[in-house]
Design an enzyme around this catalytic site. Structure first.
Site, PDB file in Angstrom:
ATOM      1  N   THR A   1       0.677  -1.074  -0.215  1.00 35.53           N
ATOM      2  CA  THR A   1       0.008  -0.024   0.082  1.00 35.53           C
ATOM      3  C   THR A   1       0.915   1.311   0.057  1.00 35.53           C
ATOM      4  O   THR A   1       0.691   2.313  -0.621  1.00 35.53           O
ATOM      5  CB  THR A   1      -0.736  -0.002   1.239  1.00 35.53           C
ATOM      6  OG1 THR A   1      -1.844  -1.176   1.155  1.00 35.53           O
ATOM      7  CG2 THR A   1      -1.673   1.399   1.461  1.00 35.53           C
TER       8      THR A   1
ATOM      9  N   ASP B   1      -4.024   0.205  -4.953  1.00 29.03           N
ATOM     10  CA  ASP B   1      -2.713   0.300  -4.345  1.00 29.03           C
ATOM     11  C   ASP B   1      -1.676  -0.544  -4.876  1.00 29.03           C
ATOM     12  O   ASP B   1      -0.775  -0.485  -5.179  1.00 29.03           O
ATOM     13  CB  ASP B   1      -3.005   0.555  -2.830  1.00 29.03           C
ATOM     14  CG  ASP B   1      -3.477  -0.796  -2.198  1.00 29.03           C
ATOM     15  OD1 ASP B   1      -3.825  -1.741  -3.007  1.00 29.03           O
ATOM     16  OD2 ASP B   1      -3.315  -0.800  -1.061  1.00 29.03           O
ATOM     17  N   HIS B   2      -2.301  -1.826  -5.069  1.00 26.18           N
ATOM     18  CA  HIS B   2      -1.449  -3.067  -5.506  1.00 26.18           C
ATOM     19  C   HIS B   2      -2.341  -3.970  -5.922  1.00 26.18           C
ATOM     20  O   HIS B   2      -3.590  -3.943  -5.556  1.00 26.18           O
ATOM     21  CB  HIS B   2      -0.261  -3.453  -4.459  1.00 26.18           C
ATOM     22  CG  HIS B   2      -0.818  -3.633  -3.450  1.00 26.18           C
ATOM     23  ND1 HIS B   2      -1.247  -4.988  -2.942  1.00 26.18           N
ATOM     24  CD2 HIS B   2      -1.026  -2.935  -1.952  1.00 26.18           C
ATOM     25  CE1 HIS B   2      -1.546  -4.834  -1.680  1.00 26.18           C
ATOM     26  NE2 HIS B   2      -1.621  -3.812  -1.244  1.00 26.18           N
TER      27      HIS B   2
END
Length: 640
Positions: free
Chosen positions: A325, A495-496
């Site tokens: 994150t 975020d990912h």
């Protein structure tokens, strides 16, 4: 033989063999769990176990240091005392419990991340409240601890019945006789610390095989030791000014003029009238591209987002820069490449960075970082509050605003309802606003309010994804009734990805995320298929707003005709550039490898290693070496 058994240092041998046996069993269990993705040739399997045994031995060498020192100094009279016998029993059981507990922990860490302990484990050890709370909410801890305690008891019973501990407690050695074994045992970790690296574990083209050959404990020690990596020491480099010059060529545009400050500072000039549209950026926890049907993923998990795609500017070839994150936060707010070691968010000297927050504030905006958890986690509050944002976190939620929460934070509905209130406050204060909103519900233990979606809470990530999608849909429905809606740009981005492990060094499918820009009154729906990444978000937004501003960003406006499609992706040690169907990877040891992307979708990527192109080499070094150069000289700071 009996005399050897009576030597108190025989206890160290027992610790060694127990640790090696449990580690081998753990490795086998993880291998079986990953059987469908592991390379199963006899040679590869042999290497997994032999290299693994080596690293396990090194780990055991570190583990026994305090025991060696203790056994050397404890006086003979006390060592042979009856009380010391019972203390040794208790200690032996505790040691066995710890070894089994470590093994179980490795299983759950592998289940979540498909790697042995690494930087993530180190970071999580710092935040014991959140991590312990997450474990309690995610797993039946009472049952697990009972099983671990039982296994440890059975192992202890074996030691007790074979009289291994009782025999060595009859030791009668003098302190002079204990010098030699003490020095030998202490020499092993000293030599290991100086000479052993994780290089042996990189024997295979399959990353799962490499991870299985590691020792979890050694990897944990290594992560503590290597949380910062000096670029010039570990990575390929060239003349610094050449790298900087090449970077400027990549960042140049028709509307920019570089300043002579030693870095990449430039004036961006837009001649059109500037806009003061509000910006609400919803950064969604672990929203992999594979969750969206619009990207070719699973059907039915994100009906609201898939519907929104048709009304939005949708970036379908978009990549996260990292796997945590804080990497996403770093790249979005600062527009910087993912550098080795810790994220800037976690570094102590991260105040007054050249942040988009300061640019928004300079344009008269109220800027807020809105988070449903406690923002001390991962140093988020410290980072945002010192880089142009005010913080709204769980401390600022009233009891009425917190209707449901896990240890990670309030549910996404509560978070987004709070975002609406904060937007209303800015609107009534006659201020444009920029809200950076970080969700948490798509995180283990995957708990959320009942009755919202057709997948029961606490049953897995699919349900959490669908709930987050529901919460975003509900938020936008409510936002449409707000007077500020028609003047607001909504950005929804991950975020990912949900997982980061793959067979290759940097599996692109594990970085492929959705990015949606929604503003039905302002933006025409369209699909943008240029390769781009999180560092490009703010430059793109600022140009959509027709802003003139000073920039130190590494990203560019994706919508520009001159934009060259590329993405920067990385881990804590691997630094990648994806461009023209080639992924180039910088790694420790001054290595640079290139891979042609043969096939790629959001589920998998197939590569073929190819020879290095000089142009690509210059470009990847220009990004990463120059970023290191600029950070070291603090040329990445904001000047008011």
């Amino acid at each position: 033989m009996q005399e050897s058994m009576r030597n108190r240092f025989h206890f160290i041998g027992i610790v060694f063999w127990i640790f090696l046996a449990i580690s081998a069993i753990t490795r086998t269990v993880l291998l079986v769990k990953s059987i469908d993705v592991v390379s199963l040739s006899i040679l590869e399997i042999l290497k997994i176990y032999l290299i693994g045994a080596f690293y396990d031995s090194v780990s055991a060498g570190y583990l026994v240091i305090p025991f060696v020192i203790y056994l050397f100094f404890i006086p003979q009279k006390l060592f042979n005392h009856k009380l010391h016998r019972y203390l040794t029993y208790a200690f032996s059981y505790t040691l066995l419990f710890g070894a089994v507990f470590l093994s179980f922990s490795e299983w759950f860490f592998w289940d979540e991340f498909s790697v042995r302990f690494n930087f993530i484990a180190v970071d999580y050890l710092v935040y014991t409240k959140e991590v312990i709370g997450n474990i309690k909410e995610s797993y039946p801890m009472g049952l697990l601890l009972t099983v671990i305690a039982t296994i440890a008891a059975l192992l202890f019973y074996f030691l007790y019945k074979t009289k291994r501990v009782d025999t060595l407690l009859r030791d009668s050695s003098t302190i002079k006789q204990r010098i030699k074994p003490t020095l030998i045992y202490l020499l092993i970790p000293i030599i290991s610390f100086a000479q052993v690296t994780d290089g042996l574990s990189k024997f295979s083209a399959n990353q799962y095989n490499n991870e299985l050959s590691k020792s979890g404990l050694y990897s944990l020690f290594g992560a503590f030791r290597n949380n910062t990596l000096d670029y010039n020491t570990f990575y390929l480099s060239e003349d610094e000014q050449s790298a900087l010059s090449n970077l400027k060529k990549s960042l140049s545009s028709d509307n920019s003029t570089f300043l002579n400050d030693g870095g990449v500072t430039r004036n961006i000039i837009n001649k059109s009238q500037e806009k003061d549209y509000n910006v609400v950026m919803i950064v969604v926890e672990s929203l992999s591209g594979r969750f969206l049907e619009s990207l070719g993923g699973d059907k039915g998990l994100t009906p609201n987002l898939d519907s929104l795609v048709k009304e939005s500017m949708f970036f379908d070839n978009f990549y996260a820069t990292g796997t945590r994150t804080i990497r996403g936060m770093e790249s979005i707010t600062l527009s910087v490449p993912p550098m080795p070691g810790r994220s800037i968010v976690k570094k102590p000297d991260n105040h007054n960075m050249y942040s988009s927050g300061f640019i928004f504030r300079n344009k008269g905006y109220e800027t807020k970082f809105i988070y449903g958890g406690y923002g001390y986690f991962d140093n988020m509050n410290e980072f945002f509050s010192n880089n142009g944002f005010s913080v709204v976190d769980r401390v600022n939620f009233s009891d009425e605003e917190d209707t449901f929460h896990t240890v990670w934070g309030v549910c996404d509905e509560d978070l987004l309802n709070k975002t609406l209130k904060e937007a209303d406050m800015s609107y009534h204060a006659h201020k444009p606003f920029m809200s950076f909103v970080m969700t948490t519900s798509n995180h283990r233990p995957y708990d959320y309010p009942n009755g919202r979606v057709d997948i029961p809470s606490h049953t897995g990530r699919d349900g959490a994804v669908k709930y987050t999608d529901y919460a975003i849909g509900d938020f936008l429905k409510k936002a449409k009734d707000k007077p500020w809606f028609k003047n607001t740009i909504f950005v929804i981005v991950a975020d990912h990805c949900a997982t980061s492990a793959g067979k290759s060094e940097l599996p692109l499918d594990k970085y492929h995320i959705p990015m949606i820009i929604y503003a039905p009154e302002l933006i025409q729906p369209q699909v943008i298929n240029k390769i781009s990444s999180q560092i490009d978000i703010m430059p793109t937004l600022f140009n959509m707003l027709n802003w003139s501003y000073k920039s130190k960003f590494y990203g560019k406006d994706i919508l520009e005709e001159s934009f060259e499609p590329r993405a920067l992706v990385g881990t804590y040690q691997k630094l990648g550039l994806y461009k023209d169907d080639v992924l180039s990877v910088l790694s420790v040891g001054k290595k640079l490898n290139s891979y042609e992307v043969l096939e790629q979708d959001i589920f998998s990527t197939k590569y073929k290693e190819v020879s290095l192109d000089t142009k690509i080499k210059d470009e990847i070094l220009s990004y990463y070496q120059s970023a290191s150069y600029i950070q070291e000289r603090k040329l990445d700071r904001y000047e008011d």
